[in-house]
Enzyme design. Structure first.
Site, PDB file in Angstrom:
ATOM      1  N   GLY A  48       0.767  -1.249   0.000  1.00  0.00           N
ATOM      2  CA  GLY A  48       0.000   0.000   0.000  1.00  0.00           C
ATOM      3  C   GLY A  48       0.793   1.292   0.000  1.00  0.00           C
ATOM      4  O   GLY A  48       0.321   2.304  -0.489  1.00  0.00           O
ATOM      5  N   ASP A 104       1.023   3.460   4.603  1.00  0.00           N
ATOM      6  CA  ASP A 104      -0.077   4.185   3.962  1.00  0.00           C
ATOM      7  C   ASP A 104      -1.103   4.655   4.999  1.00  0.00           C
ATOM      8  O   ASP A 104      -1.408   5.844   5.083  1.00  0.00           O
ATOM      9  CB  ASP A 104      -0.743   3.345   2.853  1.00  0.00           C
ATOM     10  N   ASP A 107      -4.510   1.950  11.156  1.00  0.00           N
ATOM     11  CA  ASP A 107      -5.889   1.606  11.470  1.00  0.00           C
ATOM     12  C   ASP A 107      -5.913   1.106  12.924  1.00  0.00           C
ATOM     13  O   ASP A 107      -5.903   1.927  13.847  1.00  0.00           O
ATOM     14  CB  ASP A 107      -6.348   0.560  10.439  1.00  0.00           C
TER      15      ASP A 107
HETATM   16  P1  IMP Z   1      -3.680  -1.927  11.086  1.00  0.00           P
HETATM   17  O1  IMP Z   1      -2.684  -3.011  11.341  1.00  0.00           O
HETATM   18  O2  IMP Z   1      -5.048  -2.314  11.569  1.00  0.00           O
HETATM   19  O3  IMP Z   1      -3.250  -0.586  11.598  1.00  0.00           O
HETATM   20  O4  IMP Z   1      -3.881  -1.864   9.535  1.00  0.00           O
HETATM   21  C1  IMP Z   1      -3.059  -1.190   8.693  1.00  0.00           C
HETATM   22  C2  IMP Z   1      -3.143  -1.781   7.301  1.00  0.00           C
HETATM   23  O5  IMP Z   1      -4.499  -2.093   6.949  1.00  0.00           O
HETATM   24  C3  IMP Z   1      -2.676  -0.769   6.293  1.00  0.00           C
HETATM   25  O6  IMP Z   1      -1.343  -1.007   5.977  1.00  0.00           O
HETATM   26  C4  IMP Z   1      -3.551  -1.047   5.105  1.00  0.00           C
HETATM   27  O7  IMP Z   1      -2.919  -1.997   4.286  1.00  0.00           O
HETATM   28  C5  IMP Z   1      -4.773  -1.673   5.655  1.00  0.00           C
HETATM   29  N1  IMP Z   1      -5.864  -0.685   5.687  1.00  0.00           N
HETATM   30  C6  IMP Z   1      -6.361  -0.038   6.756  1.00  0.00           C
HETATM   31  N2  IMP Z   1      -7.338   0.790   6.417  1.00  0.00           N
HETATM   32  C7  IMP Z   1      -7.471   0.674   5.075  1.00  0.00           C
HETATM   33  C8  IMP Z   1      -8.335   1.320   4.127  1.00  0.00           C
HETATM   34  O8  IMP Z   1      -9.189   2.169   4.435  1.00  0.00           O
HETATM   35  N3  IMP Z   1      -8.159   0.951   2.824  1.00  0.00           N
HETATM   36  C9  IMP Z   1      -7.251   0.031   2.437  1.00  0.00           C
HETATM   37  N4  IMP Z   1      -6.416  -0.583   3.293  1.00  0.00           N
HETATM   38  C10 IMP Z   1      -6.528  -0.258   4.603  1.00  0.00           C
HETATM   39 MG    MG Z   2      -0.706  -1.868   4.201  1.00  0.00          MG
END
Ligand code: IMP
Ligand code: MG
Length: 185
Positions: A48, A104, A107
């Site tokens: 991403g 990118d 979350d």
């Molecule tokens: P986390 O580990 O939950 O913080 O997720 C982070 C990863 O989830 C990012 O590197 C993205 O690849 C993916 N991600 C989170 N939100 C989105 C979104 O709105 N669109 C696409 N990918 C997302």
């Molecule tokens: Mg990602």
């Protein structure tokens, strides 16, 4: 958003090319100032962040090495949960280097928490995080970007390298996805 491919949902523009360019320029300025004279290694999280990284490095005014990691997480594809694994590791030795992780979107924070802890084992001089977008309301573990483009609400983002089931990475602008409500058509 359960439709296959690009059907069943619509894209709503969130940031134009100009807005993205100005965010990236601002981040590059900050990073260039802070890391002047240091041994900067940018570690980009695939896939991403690849477009963000490619724009960011071209705005830096300091030398930087570049490396990539790829992570796999078990979950629904839209949510990171449970176990995270590294499927492509860094190749540049990071000992005594100033590492800046390029992501990118933050979350839940789990991906970055995992990677930051793992890279710290390689004994870098410093390790920080640069993220283009942050969904702070979704955080499940403690994680704060040291350099942040901008906050976004709890919406699903695509474009500028960011995908929905591998679609839309090529779009030069940033969009959010909403389901098409056929009952209203
Ligand atoms: P986390 O580990 O939950 O913080 O997720 C982070 C990863 O989830 C990012 O590197 C993205 O690849 C993916 N991600 C989170 N939100 C989105 C979104 O709105 N669109 C696409 N990918 C997302
Ligand atoms: Mg990602």
């Amino acid at each position: 958003m359960n439709g296959k491919g690009t059907e069943g949902h619509r894209l709503n523009r969130l940031f134009t090319r100009e807005q993205i360019a100005s965010i990236v320029q601002g981040l590059a300025d900050q990073i260039s100032r802070d890391y002047d004279g240091r041994e900067l290694v940018l570690v980009c999280i695939l896939k991403g962040a690849f477009v963000f990284l490619s724009d960011l490095i071209r705005h830096l005014r300091i030398p930087a090495q570049v490396d990539f990691v790829r992570l796999a997480s078990y979950g629904s594809g839209m949510k990171t949960c449970g176990k995270i694994e590294i499927t492509k590791d860094v190749e540049i030795p990071l000992e005594n280097k100033d590492v800046l992780i390029i992501e990118d979107i933050i979350d839940s924070g789990r991906t970055l928490r995992f990677l930051k802890d793992r890279l710290a084992l390689l004994k870098p001089r410093s390790i920080k995080v640069c993220a283009l977008l942050d969904k702070k309301s979704r955080r499940e573990v403690e994680m704060e970007a040291d350099y942040l483009g901008t906050d976004v609400d709890d919406i699903f983002i695509v474009g500028y390298g960011i995908d929905f089931n591998e679609y839309y990475r090529h779009l030069p602008e940033i969009y959010y996805v909403t389901p098409i409500d056929h009952s209203k058509v």
